[in-house]
Design a protein around this motif. Structure first.
Motif, PDB file in Angstrom:
ATOM      1  N   LEU A   1     -21.150 -15.883 -20.468  1.00  0.00           N
ATOM      2  CA  LEU A   1     -21.447 -15.225 -21.734  1.00  0.00           C
ATOM      3  C   LEU A   1     -22.833 -15.596 -22.254  1.00  0.00           C
ATOM      4  O   LEU A   1     -23.554 -14.761 -22.808  1.00  0.00           O
ATOM      5  N   LYS A   2     -23.233 -16.847 -22.064  1.00  0.00           N
ATOM      6  CA  LYS A   2     -24.592 -17.271 -22.441  1.00  0.00           C
ATOM      7  C   LYS A   2     -25.619 -16.496 -21.616  1.00  0.00           C
ATOM      8  O   LYS A   2     -26.609 -15.981 -22.149  1.00  0.00           O
ATOM      9  N   ASN A   3     -25.355 -16.381 -20.321  1.00  0.00           N
ATOM     10  CA  ASN A   3     -26.290 -15.687 -19.434  1.00  0.00           C
ATOM     11  C   ASN A   3     -26.383 -14.197 -19.745  1.00  0.00           C
ATOM     12  O   ASN A   3     -27.464 -13.613 -19.666  1.00  0.00           O
TER      13      ASN A   3
ATOM     14  N   SER B   1     -24.651 -10.136 -15.274  1.00  0.00           N
ATOM     15  CA  SER B   1     -24.991 -11.543 -15.070  1.00  0.00           C
ATOM     16  C   SER B   1     -23.757 -12.262 -14.554  1.00  0.00           C
ATOM     17  O   SER B   1     -22.716 -11.642 -14.335  1.00  0.00           O
TER      18      SER B   1
ATOM     19  N   ARG C   1     -25.990 -12.824 -22.656  1.00  0.00           N
ATOM     20  CA  ARG C   1     -26.790 -12.678 -23.884  1.00  0.00           C
ATOM     21  C   ARG C   1     -28.282 -12.656 -23.548  1.00  0.00           C
ATOM     22  O   ARG C   1     -29.038 -11.851 -24.087  1.00  0.00           O
ATOM     23  N   GLU C   2     -28.696 -13.543 -22.662  1.00  0.00           N
ATOM     24  CA  GLU C   2     -30.098 -13.566 -22.224  1.00  0.00           C
ATOM     25  C   GLU C   2     -30.456 -12.272 -21.484  1.00  0.00           C
ATOM     26  O   GLU C   2     -31.532 -11.711 -21.688  1.00  0.00           O
TER      27      GLU C   2
ATOM     28  N   GLY D   1     -21.856 -16.566 -14.170  1.00  0.00           N
ATOM     29  CA  GLY D   1     -21.881 -17.978 -14.516  1.00  0.00           C
ATOM     30  C   GLY D   1     -20.698 -18.685 -13.888  1.00  0.00           C
ATOM     31  O   GLY D   1     -19.722 -18.054 -13.497  1.00  0.00           O
TER      32      GLY D   1
ATOM     33  N   THR E   1     -18.743 -20.792 -15.446  1.00  0.00           N
ATOM     34  CA  THR E   1     -17.654 -20.807 -16.430  1.00  0.00           C
ATOM     35  C   THR E   1     -17.777 -19.563 -17.310  1.00  0.00           C
ATOM     36  O   THR E   1     -18.816 -18.895 -17.316  1.00  0.00           O
ATOM     37  N   LYS E   2     -16.726 -19.270 -18.075  1.00  0.00           N
ATOM     38  CA  LYS E   2     -16.790 -18.143 -19.009  1.00  0.00           C
ATOM     39  C   LYS E   2     -17.934 -18.341 -20.003  1.00  0.00           C
ATOM     40  O   LYS E   2     -18.684 -17.411 -20.291  1.00  0.00           O
ATOM     41  N   GLU E   3     -18.040 -19.565 -20.523  1.00  0.00           N
ATOM     42  CA  GLU E   3     -19.073 -19.858 -21.515  1.00  0.00           C
ATOM     43  C   GLU E   3     -20.462 -19.642 -20.940  1.00  0.00           C
ATOM     44  O   GLU E   3     -21.335 -19.054 -21.593  1.00  0.00           O
ATOM     45  N   GLU E   4     -20.689 -20.115 -19.713  1.00  0.00           N
ATOM     46  CA  GLU E   4     -21.995 -19.944 -19.073  1.00  0.00           C
ATOM     47  C   GLU E   4     -22.278 -18.467 -18.800  1.00  0.00           C
ATOM     48  O   GLU E   4     -23.394 -17.988 -19.011  1.00  0.00           O
TER      49      GLU E   4
ATOM     50  N   ASP F   1     -30.926  -9.499 -24.008  1.00  0.00           N
ATOM     51  CA  ASP F   1     -32.228  -9.635 -24.676  1.00  0.00           C
ATOM     52  C   ASP F   1     -33.349  -9.095 -23.799  1.00  0.00           C
ATOM     53  O   ASP F   1     -34.222  -8.362 -24.268  1.00  0.00           O
TER      54      ASP F   1
END
Length: 67
Positions: free
Chosen positions: A36-38, A27, A40-41, A29, A31-34, A44
């Motif tokens: 990492l969020k992506n 995935s 995770r999705e 993003g 930013t790093k945060e985005e 899943d």
């Protein structure tokens, strides 16, 4: 469950993140945060069971295990 991910800056900006233990699970993003969020999705979705993908016979046994 814990999985190791690889987070790399993209040449175009943002970040690309992959999961070495899940081939093709990648995935990105801005930013790093985005990123990492992506991921995770993406994890899943990668691990989600699609019952239509499996063919069971009358001799099949389904067992759940913890990983």
């Amino acid at each position: 469950m814990k999985l190791r991910v690889v987070l790399e800056p993209s040449e175009e900006g943002g970040y690309t993140v992959s999961v070495p233990s899940l081939p093709g699970c990648i995935s990105e993003g801005d930013t790093k945060e985005e990123a990492l969020k992506n991921i995770r999705e993406a994890i899943d979705l990668y691990l989600e069971t699609v019952e239509d993908d499996y063919v069971f016979t009358d001799r099949s046994e389904q067992i759940e295990i913890a990983v």
